[in-house]
Design an enzyme around this catalytic site. Structure first.
Site, PDB file in Angstrom:
ATOM      1  CB  SER A  20      37.165  33.984  44.307  1.00  0.00           C
ATOM      2  OG  SER A  20      36.794  34.928  45.268  1.00  0.00           O
ATOM      3  CG  HIS A  42      26.694  39.938  42.213  1.00  0.00           C
ATOM      4  ND1 HIS A  42      27.914  40.522  41.978  1.00  0.00           N
ATOM      5  CD2 HIS A  42      26.670  39.671  43.548  1.00  0.00           C
ATOM      6  CE1 HIS A  42      28.596  40.619  43.111  1.00  0.00           C
ATOM      7  NE2 HIS A  42      27.860  40.114  44.079  1.00  0.00           N
ATOM      8  CE  LYS A  81      33.601  36.197  46.730  1.00  0.00           C
ATOM      9  NZ  LYS A  81      33.049  37.031  47.851  1.00  0.00           N
TER      10      LYS A  81
HETATM   11  N1  LIG Z   1      42.033  45.137  47.442  1.00  0.00           N
HETATM   12  C1  LIG Z   1      41.935  43.956  46.896  1.00  0.00           C
HETATM   13  N2  LIG Z   1      42.965  43.437  46.174  1.00  0.00           N
HETATM   14  C2  LIG Z   1      42.881  42.213  45.612  1.00  0.00           C
HETATM   15  N3  LIG Z   1      41.788  41.409  45.714  1.00  0.00           N
HETATM   16  C3  LIG Z   1      40.740  41.888  46.418  1.00  0.00           C
HETATM   17  C4  LIG Z   1      40.746  43.160  47.026  1.00  0.00           C
HETATM   18  N4  LIG Z   1      39.559  43.334  47.653  1.00  0.00           N
HETATM   19  C5  LIG Z   1      38.846  42.211  47.449  1.00  0.00           C
HETATM   20  N5  LIG Z   1      39.554  41.340  46.726  1.00  0.00           N
HETATM   21  C6  LIG Z   1      39.199  39.975  46.347  1.00  0.00           C
HETATM   22  O1  LIG Z   1      38.008  39.960  45.564  1.00  0.00           O
HETATM   23  C7  LIG Z   1      37.289  38.737  45.844  1.00  0.00           C
HETATM   24  C8  LIG Z   1      35.922  39.094  46.372  1.00  0.00           C
HETATM   25  O2  LIG Z   1      35.186  39.536  45.274  1.00  0.00           O
HETATM   26  P1  LIG Z   1      33.907  40.463  45.384  1.00  0.00           P
HETATM   27  O3  LIG Z   1      34.229  41.656  46.188  1.00  0.00           O
HETATM   28  O4  LIG Z   1      33.427  40.659  43.998  1.00  0.00           O
HETATM   29  O5  LIG Z   1      32.890  39.551  46.205  1.00  0.00           O
HETATM   30  S1  LIG Z   1      31.300  39.740  46.218  1.00  0.00           S
HETATM   31  O6  LIG Z   1      30.808  39.218  44.942  1.00  0.00           O
HETATM   32  O7  LIG Z   1      30.979  41.135  46.436  1.00  0.00           O
HETATM   33  O8  LIG Z   1      30.862  38.871  47.357  1.00  0.00           O
HETATM   34  C9  LIG Z   1      38.130  37.968  46.855  1.00  0.00           C
HETATM   35  O9  LIG Z   1      39.024  37.185  46.065  1.00  0.00           O
HETATM   36  P2  LIG Z   1      39.773  35.863  46.580  1.00  0.00           P
HETATM   37  O10 LIG Z   1      40.749  36.319  47.620  1.00  0.00           O
HETATM   38  O11 LIG Z   1      40.462  35.301  45.374  1.00  0.00           O
HETATM   39  O12 LIG Z   1      38.723  34.956  47.111  1.00  0.00           O
HETATM   40  C10 LIG Z   1      38.841  39.106  47.554  1.00  0.00           C
HETATM   41  O13 LIG Z   1      39.987  38.719  48.274  1.00  0.00           O
END
Ligand SMILES: Nc1ncnc2c1ncn2[C@@H]1O[C@H](COP(=O)(O)OS(=O)(=O)O)[C@@H](OP(=O)(O)O)[C@H]1O
Length: 282
Positions: free
Chosen positions: A126, A96, A36
């Protein structure tokens, strides 16, 4: 073995040898994160920088274009097999795993690694919502107890504090490791794309880089079925969407003042020997 450990070992345990014996290549790009922290965001940036908007990019979900190395739950089968069979060069692979568990071939082959870190409080929020939504992780329980579990590091991929510090330490000796922050990406995506291109030795026109920065904006990724995980089976999207808020500072909507203070005090202790600096707001 408690419930959490049983679940962890069932999902990831039997896959251990497969993952440890994975054969990395010198041109592989490993995207490493604590869950996340912005994995999908950076995966999509790299995907667009290397491959642009080809037919594969518009029809194949991101989790089939970027292999999740230690996963056994992808619709395409184990992530290790998916990585073995990726048709692209470079192969984009995500993990991860804490740094000490990364298959040794990545170090032997001197593969490129992009690590993305996110401040503990937003990362925790998150992860909490992800745990509510996914059927592959332990139930999160109440937020008030989740905070303690996070601080104690009783999470599927271990302690956030050890994870970000372990990779930070590795960066000091492995020159092919680029360490990024979610908060920087949020503040200025274009600047971070420029930095990525310099690190990777990629020459892309300003126009191309602008196209990438625009394509990876939260709203665009949220409505795109290849990047929003809406086609990924083991999730309950009614509880929470994968692309949830995408903000720096959303933790303020979750922590009470007392919880925030407790977390800060614990943070000071755990991070006192670290030179890492995180921003919890921008
Ligand atoms: N383009 C963009 N801009 C801003 N934030 C973004 C973007 N893409 C993914 N996210 C946010 O990243 C969070 C998901 O993290 P991961 O992609 O690492 O998830 S995972 O570990 O692969 O399941 C999750 O964060 P939260 O919204 O705070 O839950 C996603 O919304």
């Amino acid at each position: 073995m408690n419930y959490l450990e049983r679940k962890q070992s069932r999902v990831y345990g039997y896959n251990w040898e497969n993952v440890q014996n994975f054969q990395a290549r010198p041109d592989d790009i490993l995207i490493a994160t604590y869950p996340k922290a912005g994995t999908t965001w950076v995966s999509y940036i790299l995907d667009l920088l290397y491959f642009g908007q080809t037919e594969r990019q518009t029809s194949t979900p991101i989790f089939d274009r970027v292999a999740f190395l230690e996963s056994t739950i992808s619709p395409m089968g184990p992530g290790k097999d998916l990585a073995d069979n990726l048709p692209t060069s470079p192969r984009l692979i995500k993990t991860h795993l804490p740094v000490q568990f990364v298959p040794k071939s990545f170090w032997e082959q001197n593969s490129t690694i992009i690590y993305v870190a996110r401040n503990a409080k937003d990362n925790m929020v998150s992860y909490f919502h992800f745990d509510r939504m996914t059927r592959t992780q332990p139930e999160p329980g109440e937020w008030s107890s989740y905070i303690h579990r996070f601080m104690e590091g009783k999470m599927v991929f271990g302690s956030w504090y050890d994870h970000v510090n372990g990779w930070w330490k590795k960066k000091q000796t492995h020159s092919k490791l680029h360490y990024m922050f979610y908060e920087d990406l949020s503040e200025d995506t274009g600047r971070e794309i420029d930095n990525l291109c310099s690190f990777l030795g990629l020459s892309r026109s300003d126009e191309e880089k602008k196209r990438v920065a625009s394509g990876v904006q939260f709203d665009n990724m949220k409505k795109d079925d290849t990047t929003n995980y809406s086609t990924h089976c083991p999730c309950d999207y009614k509880s929470s969407p994968f692309m949830r808020k995408g903000k720096v500072g959303d933790w303020k909507n979750h922590f009470t003042v007392a919880q925030s203070q407790q977390c800060d005090e614990d943070y000071e202790k755990k991070m006192k020997n670290s030179t890492l600096q995180f921003r919890t707001e921008i």
